[in-house]
Enzyme design. Structure first.
Site, PDB file in Angstrom:
ATOM      1  N   LYS A 196       0.853  -1.189   0.000  1.00  0.00           N
ATOM      2  CA  LYS A 196       0.000   0.000   0.000  1.00  0.00           C
ATOM      3  C   LYS A 196       0.887   1.237   0.000  1.00  0.00           C
ATOM      4  O   LYS A 196       1.637   1.485   0.946  1.00  0.00           O
ATOM      5  CB  LYS A 196      -0.925   0.002   1.214  1.00  0.00           C
ATOM      6  CG  LYS A 196      -1.902   1.181   1.233  1.00  0.00           C
ATOM      7  CD  LYS A 196      -2.849   1.092   2.419  1.00  0.00           C
ATOM      8  CE  LYS A 196      -3.824   2.251   2.449  1.00  0.00           C
ATOM      9  NZ  LYS A 196      -4.740   2.183   3.615  1.00  0.00           N
ATOM     10  N   LYS A 248      -2.255  -1.797  -3.652  1.00  0.00           N
ATOM     11  CA  LYS A 248      -3.084  -0.592  -3.658  1.00  0.00           C
ATOM     12  C   LYS A 248      -2.191   0.638  -3.758  1.00  0.00           C
ATOM     13  O   LYS A 248      -1.248   0.751  -2.985  1.00  0.00           O
ATOM     14  CB  LYS A 248      -3.917  -0.547  -2.371  1.00  0.00           C
ATOM     15  CG  LYS A 248      -4.820   0.659  -2.226  1.00  0.00           C
ATOM     16  CD  LYS A 248      -5.555   0.633  -0.888  1.00  0.00           C
ATOM     17  CE  LYS A 248      -6.471   1.852  -0.752  1.00  0.00           C
ATOM     18  NZ  LYS A 248      -7.153   1.882   0.550  1.00  0.00           N
TER      19      LYS A 248
END
Length: 325
Positions: A196, A248
């Site tokens: 992330k 992500k």
């Protein structure tokens, strides 16, 4: 005669192209992120994410049923509380907005889809960080882990099939796995946000959850310039017991997604985040892009890069398009 090799032969008709397509997108590959706002009397549109709302409890249940009927693979719930505090206590409260929503949706759709929950404190803290703060204002990794453990157990007991630790705290997967097992929830899964990045593409999401954040999350989310550390994060989460892993954002990090997919021993998810959604919606609204074609092309590119499943705000709409053919 030249040319003797003519790749165009395999592009001649829709049937031919369908026959030789290397990548497919099906409704089951899509996961719908959903927001529920505590105390809302009617759905509240999110201005920076056209078509997306903060749901009421009633509208959330109805939208969940619609998503299941469309054939999406899962739902990921995020809560927007009315009040926040320094420790994000609403996250572990069985009557907190997210845990209530999980009970509502699980009661409504049962096991007809995979119900997932965001296991992070940022929506619940009055400072907007993904963990509790130390005296010097930094995010206290290990103190946060203890809260994540309680949060994960509360979410599973409220109805989540999988919890999604997204805070990027070191050791979060192992602590959550141990807590779930100790509580007897050995079948509950962990979708680890293993990769992330500290991305500018999260901006509209922070509107969606009414984030209180000032500053940034660069001390715990990854530097967009780095690649190798993603594989290190992946290895650690797999060793700690992740059942699935996440990259992500999606489109700006397709190279990372491909690398993760090539070595992961568990399913790989990618999150097509709010900024990716908002860019396409804005361009389509201005007539600059064909909305349907662009949405499906982005989903195909994420799948082609290696994602087994894609979290996308277009999940239900795209599922209907895919069924139409």
């Amino acid at each position: 005669m030249f040319p003797s090799h003519r790749p165009r032969r395999l592009r001649t008709t829709p049937a031919m192209r369908r026959l030789v397509a290397e990548t497919s997108v099906e409704p089951r590959h899509l996961v719908l992120p959903m927001f529920v706002r505590e105390g809302a009397g009617e759905p509240i549109p999110i201005a920076s994410m056209p078509g997306v709302v903060q749901h009421t409890r009633d509208s959330l249940r109805k939208a969940a049923v619609e998503a299941v009927e469309a054939g999406v693979g899962g739902l990921m719930l995020f809560g927007v509380p009315e009040t926040r505090d320094a420790t994000g206590s609403g996250a572990v409260d069985e009557n907190g907005v997210l845990n209530v929503a999980l009970r509502d949706v699980r009661a409504e759709v049962g096991d007809a889809t995979v119900l997932m929950s965001d296991c992070c404190l940022d929506e619940f803290t009055d400072h907007g960080h993904c963990g509790v703060l130390a005296e010097d204002g930094s995010v206290d990794n290990d103190a946060t882990l203890r809260i994540y453990a309680d949060m994960a157990v509360a979410q599973v007991e409220a109805g989540a099939h999988m919890v999604g630790p997204s805070g990027m705290m070191d050791g979060q997967v192992g602590v959550i796995r141990a807590a779930l097992d100790e509580a007897g929830h050995t079948d509950a899964g962990i979708l680890a946000y293993s990769v992330k990045y500290a991305s500018a593409f999260y901006g509209p999401f922070r509107d969606a959850v009414e984030s209180a954040l000032t500053g940034d999350r660069k001390t715990y989310q990854q530097d967009p310039a780095n690649f190798r550390e993603s594989l290190r994060e992946l290895d650690l989460d797999l060793a700690e017991g992740a059942d699935a892993v996440m990259v992500k954002p999606a489109l700006p990090y397709l190279d990372v997604l491909r690398a993760v997919a090539e070595v992961s021993t568990v399913p790989v998810f990618a999150y097509q985040v709010s900024g990716e959604y908002a860019m396409v919606e804005a361009a389509a609204a201005n007539g600059w892009l064909d909305r349907r074609r662009t949405v499906l092309e982005t989903l195909t590119s994420v799948r082609r890069a290696g994602a087994d499943s894609v979290l996308t705000y277009w999940a239900v709409e795209a599922a209907h398009w895919l069924r139409e053919g």
